[in-house]
Design a protein around this motif. Sequence first.
Motif, mmCIF file in Angstrom:
data_model
loop_
_atom_site.group_PDB
_atom_site.id
_atom_site.type_symbol
_atom_site.label_atom_id
_atom_site.label_comp_id
_atom_site.label_asym_id
_atom_site.label_seq_id
_atom_site.Cartn_x
_atom_site.Cartn_y
_atom_site.Cartn_z
ATOM 1 N N SER B 240 0.821 -1.212 0.000
ATOM 2 C CA SER B 240 0.000 0.000 0.000
ATOM 3 C C SER B 240 0.850 1.255 0.000
ATOM 4 O O SER B 240 1.812 1.359 0.758
ATOM 5 N N LEU B 241 0.489 2.199 -0.839
ATOM 6 C CA LEU B 241 1.153 3.497 -0.834
ATOM 7 C C LEU B 241 0.252 4.560 -0.228
ATOM 8 O O LEU B 241 0.520 5.751 -0.315
ATOM 9 N N ALA B 242 -0.866 4.124 0.381
ATOM 10 C CA ALA B 242 -1.777 5.073 1.017
ATOM 11 C C ALA B 242 -1.061 5.746 2.186
ATOM 12 O O ALA B 242 -0.177 5.149 2.792
ATOM 13 N N PRO B 243 -1.433 6.985 2.519
ATOM 14 C CA PRO B 243 -0.816 7.648 3.671
ATOM 15 C C PRO B 243 -1.028 6.813 4.929
ATOM 16 O O PRO B 243 -2.131 6.316 5.159
ATOM 17 N N VAL B 244 0.024 6.649 5.742
ATOM 18 C CA VAL B 244 -0.098 5.780 6.909
ATOM 19 C C VAL B 244 -1.027 6.359 7.962
ATOM 20 O O VAL B 244 -1.493 5.649 8.842
ATOM 21 N N ASP B 245 -1.336 7.668 7.905
ATOM 22 C CA ASP B 245 -2.194 8.242 8.942
ATOM 23 C C ASP B 245 -3.501 8.785 8.391
ATOM 24 O O ASP B 245 -4.210 9.503 9.068
ATOM 25 N N ALA B 246 -3.841 8.426 7.147
ATOM 26 C CA ALA B 246 -5.089 8.943 6.582
ATOM 27 C C ALA B 246 -6.254 8.048 6.984
ATOM 28 O O ALA B 246 -6.062 6.918 7.434
ATOM 29 N N ASN B 247 -7.484 8.550 6.835
ATOM 30 C CA ASN B 247 -8.646 7.695 7.067
ATOM 31 C C ASN B 247 -9.127 7.107 5.737
ATOM 32 O O ASN B 247 -8.583 7.411 4.675
ATOM 33 N N GLU B 248 -10.148 6.242 5.813
ATOM 34 C CA GLU B 248 -10.487 5.438 4.650
ATOM 35 C C GLU B 248 -11.525 6.081 3.731
ATOM 36 O O GLU B 248 -11.993 5.443 2.801
ATOM 37 N N THR B 249 -11.900 7.349 4.022
ATOM 38 C CA THR B 249 -12.917 7.969 3.182
ATOM 39 C C THR B 249 -12.363 8.286 1.793
ATOM 40 O O THR B 249 -11.161 8.421 1.608
ATOM 41 N N ASN B 250 -13.276 8.400 0.843
ATOM 42 C CA ASN B 250 -12.936 8.782 -0.531
ATOM 43 C C ASN B 250 -11.933 7.847 -1.206
ATOM 44 O O ASN B 250 -11.012 8.284 -1.880
ATOM 45 N N ALA B 251 -12.151 6.534 -1.013
ATOM 46 C CA ALA B 251 -11.277 5.560 -1.657
ATOM 47 C C ALA B 251 -11.413 5.619 -3.178
ATOM 48 O O ALA B 251 -10.531 5.166 -3.904
ATOM 49 N N GLN B 252 -12.532 6.183 -3.665
ATOM 50 C CA GLN B 252 -12.739 6.214 -5.121
ATOM 51 C C GLN B 252 -11.753 7.150 -5.823
ATOM 52 O O GLN B 252 -11.462 6.963 -6.999
ATOM 53 N N VAL B 253 -11.197 8.137 -5.082
ATOM 54 C CA VAL B 253 -10.292 9.102 -5.717
ATOM 55 C C VAL B 253 -9.073 8.387 -6.299
ATOM 56 O O VAL B 253 -8.742 8.533 -7.471
ATOM 57 N N GLY B 254 -8.435 7.558 -5.455
ATOM 58 C CA GLY B 254 -7.259 6.839 -5.911
ATOM 59 C C GLY B 254 -7.602 5.786 -6.946
ATOM 60 O O GLY B 254 -6.849 5.556 -7.893
ATOM 61 N N TYR B 255 -8.775 5.141 -6.785
ATOM 62 C CA TYR B 255 -9.151 4.117 -7.765
ATOM 63 C C TYR B 255 -9.339 4.770 -9.123
ATOM 64 O O TYR B 255 -8.917 4.244 -10.144
ATOM 65 N N VAL B 263 -8.872 -2.458 -3.462
ATOM 66 C CA VAL B 263 -9.222 -1.854 -2.179
ATOM 67 C C VAL B 263 -10.363 -2.635 -1.536
ATOM 68 O O VAL B 263 -11.296 -3.066 -2.210
ATOM 69 N N SER B 264 -10.257 -2.859 -0.219
ATOM 70 C CA SER B 264 -11.329 -3.516 0.519
ATOM 71 C C SER B 264 -12.166 -2.429 1.179
ATOM 72 O O SER B 264 -11.638 -1.581 1.888
ATOM 73 N N ALA B 265 -13.477 -2.457 0.933
ATOM 74 C CA ALA B 265 -14.314 -1.348 1.401
ATOM 75 C C ALA B 265 -15.757 -1.795 1.506
ATOM 76 O O ALA B 265 -16.128 -2.832 0.969
ATOM 77 N N PRO B 266 -16.589 -1.014 2.194
ATOM 78 C CA PRO B 266 -18.026 -1.324 2.207
ATOM 79 C C PRO B 266 -18.558 -1.327 0.783
ATOM 80 O O PRO B 266 -18.040 -0.602 -0.073
ATOM 81 N N ASN B 267 -19.593 -2.130 0.534
ATOM 82 C CA ASN B 267 -19.974 -2.345 -0.865
ATOM 83 C C ASN B 267 -20.603 -1.135 -1.542
ATOM 84 O O ASN B 267 -20.804 -1.139 -2.737
ATOM 85 N N TRP B 268 -20.879 -0.065 -0.773
ATOM 86 C CA TRP B 268 -21.386 1.111 -1.485
ATOM 87 C C TRP B 268 -20.285 1.869 -2.212
ATOM 88 O O TRP B 268 -20.542 2.817 -2.943
ATOM 89 N N LEU B 269 -19.028 1.432 -2.033
ATOM 90 C CA LEU B 269 -17.936 2.087 -2.755
ATOM 91 C C LEU B 269 -18.159 1.975 -4.267
ATOM 92 O O LEU B 269 -17.788 2.861 -5.030
ATOM 93 N N ARG B 270 -18.809 0.867 -4.688
ATOM 94 C CA ARG B 270 -19.096 0.682 -6.110
ATOM 95 C C ARG B 270 -19.845 1.893 -6.665
ATOM 96 O O ARG B 270 -19.500 2.412 -7.733
ATOM 97 N N GLY B 271 -20.836 2.360 -5.921
ATOM 98 C CA GLY B 271 -21.607 3.530 -6.347
ATOM 99 C C GLY B 271 -20.728 4.775 -6.432
ATOM 100 O O GLY B 271 -20.876 5.584 -7.345
#
Lengths: 325, 421
Positions: B240-255, B263-271
Amino acid sequence: MVQTQVPTAASPAVTAIAPPPGRRAGSRDRRRAGALPYALLAPATIVVLAIIGWPLVQLVILSFQEFGRAQAFGQPAEWVGLDNYVGVLTDPVFWEVLGRTVGFAAVCVVVTMVLGTLIALLMQRLPTPFRILVSVGLLLAWSMPALTATIVWGWIVDTEYGVLNQLLRDGLGLAQFDRHSWLIEPMSFMGVAVVIIVWGAIPFVAFTVFAGLTQVPDEQLEAAALDGAGPVQRFTAIVLPQVAPILVIATILQIIWDLRVFTQIFALQDIGGIRGETSTLGVYIYQTAIAGGEFGEGGALAIITMAAISVASIALVRRMLRADS
Amino acid sequence: MRKIALASVAVVGVLAAAGCSAGGDGGGGDDGAEIRVWLVGTDTPDAARDLLVEQFEDAHPGSTVVIEEQSWDGLVDRLTTALSGSDSPDIVEIGNTQTPAFTSAGAFLDLTDHYEDLGGDDLLPGFVEIGSYEDAFYAAPLYSGARVVYYDTAAYEAAGLAVPTTLDEYVSNADALAAANPGDSGLWWPGQDWYNGLPFVWEHGGEIAVPDGDEWDAQLSSDESVAGLEQVQAVMQGASLAPVDANETNAQVGYCDGTTLQVSAPNWLRGSILAPADAETPGCPDAEATLGVYAMPGMDGGAASVFAGGSNIAISARTEHPELALDALEIILGEDFQTIYGENGLVPARVSLASTLGDDPSAQASTEAAANARLTPASPRWADVEAAGIMQDLFVSIAQGGDVRALAEQADEDIEAILNG
C-alpha cells in the motif's frame, strides 16, 4: 474612546462620572438615579446569570458526581467528593496533555502577537490602497470559520494530493517530500496546527494593535526623531508604552483562546496523525466527557482548565498593572 | 439622562431577545403528532424515505413523519445530548457497534413485547444481539453493509493473477500487483482503517476482547492476534502506498486516478466509483468494464470473517408518541421498505429478504461476506473505545512500522482500562 487627546490622563472616565458639585438637591438626585440604573440593569443581569452562571454552577456540581451516560438518561447521580479531581490529577496522561497544551499555547501566543504587531506597524506605513488590500485580506482570513480553514489547510498538507508536497517535490526538486506525511510526527502535527491557529488569530491582533497605534500622537514621535531617537528607540520608548494596555488585553485573549483550542486540533486529528500523541486540553475534555461519556470526570477537567487559564491571565494582568504604576 | 436612555435601550434589547427565544418553543402537538426520525448518512435511499412518509401518513391521517438526516461524525455525542433532552427525536438510527452504549443507559424504549410484530426471528441475529441488553430487546437491525474487495481486472490480467481463494493468496496478490506496478497501491490501505484489519485478527484465531466474568479481557496481544496484525503490517508496508495516517474515506479518488488497483471497502464504494464525473463527489463511470469484486477470502478458503458495518434503529425512551413511533418502526422493518435497501446493495434487516440483493457479482460477493460477518465486543463501553480513537492509533502505528507486539500490548491495556473502567 472619546478622550483620545489625553492619552496619559489617569482618570478621565472617573471625572466624567463624578456628580456635579452641590449639596442637598444633588444628593437626592443621585439617590434617585442610583436606584433606577440598577433596576434597569437587573433583567439583563438575570439573563446573563441564567445563561452563563447557571451552566457554570451545574459544571461545578457535575465535577463532584459520578455522572456517566446512564445518569444523563435519568438515573440518580452519586456524590463522590473529590474522586474526579483525584482521578484526573493522578493520571499521567493529564499531565502530558497539560504540558503539551501549555507549550503549544505559548508558541501560538508569541508567534501571533509578534506577527500581528509587525503587520499592524506595516499597515500604518502602507499607502491607503495597499492598506485596504491588506485589511481585506486579513478580514477574509478572520471571517473563515475554524473548521473550514482546518479542512482547507488539511488539503494543502495532504500526503498524496497536497499542494505543499507538490511544490516542494516538483517545484524545488526535493524528492524526500514525495508522499511526505506532515501530520504523523507529533511535533510536525503541532507545527501545522500552530500555522492554522496563528493564521486565524493574526487579523484580530493586527486590527487591534493598528487601532492602538493610530492613538499615538505624531508630535511626540516627531519630537523624538528631532532629538535623535532611531526607529527602534522611538518604538520602544514612545509607541510601546502607549499601546501596552492593548497588547496586554490582546495577549490575555490569545492565551485564553489558545489554551482551550479545540476545533483545529480535533479536525486535524481526523485528517491524520495519532490522537494519543497530539491531544490538547480542549480535545482531551471532549474525549473524556462527551465522546467517552464520563461527564463527571470531564467536568473536573474543565474546572481545572478554567482555573489554569484564570491563574495565567490574572498573573499577567497584575504584573501589567504593577508595571503601569 | 443620556445614560438612562442607553440603559433602557439595552433592557429592551434583552427583553426582545428573551421574547424571541420564548416564542420559539411550543408549537406542534395539537393538530396531529409529528414523528421525528433521525437517519444517519445517505445510505437510506430517497425511495425508502418517501415510502415511510407515505405509508405512515396514509395510516395516520393528520400525523406526519419528518426525517432529519444526521452525519456519522460525532453521532454518539449528538445522540447523548438529544436523547436525554426534552426535545428528543422519536426514532433514531445508530451504528451497530455504538448501540450498547445507549441500550445499557436506558436511552431506548423497551421493545421486547413487540419483537414478533417487528419481524421476530427473521431479523438479522447479530444485530438483534447487539441491540439487546439484559434480556430486553431495545434496538432492531436497520440494514447491514458488507465489506468486499474491489479490484482492477485489467491490472489482474496484466500481472497474470487470479481472484484469491485464501487469505495468504489475498496478501500475495496485493504484493504482486504492487511489484508489477511501481508507484501504485496493490491494496490501498490507509493507516486509520482498522475495520479491514479485523479479518486478519479473526482469521488467525485472535479476538479483540472476550468477556471474562464481569470484566473484559483484551486479546490483541495474544499470539494469534499478533500473527494477524503482523500480516497487516506487511501488507500495509509492502503493497500500500496510502498515507499511513489517513482515514479510509474517498477511496474512489485513488481508484479513479489509477493509483489504487485494489481496495477492501463497504460495498457502497461501487456507487462512489461509478458516480458521474460531474457529480458532487465525482467518480469514473468508464471504469465499470474493468471493476471486479470478490469477498475477502478466509484462512482456509471461503469468505473471511469481516467486520459487519451497519445500523440499528430504536425508539427514544423520551418519545411523546410511543404508539405512533412503533407503527413507524414497523413500516421501516416492513417488507416494502427493506426491499429498497436490498435493491440498493445493502443487506436488509430481514434474513428472508436476502434475495432482493440480486445475483450480479457485487451482490453475490456482498451476500457471501455478510454471511460470515462479525461485530466488535458487545460492551456498553465499546463506543468509548472507538471515540477515543484507540483502534485508529494502533493501526496507524502499525502502518508506520512500529513493534506490533508492544503496540498491541499497549492497546490491550488502553482497551481494558475503558471497558472495565
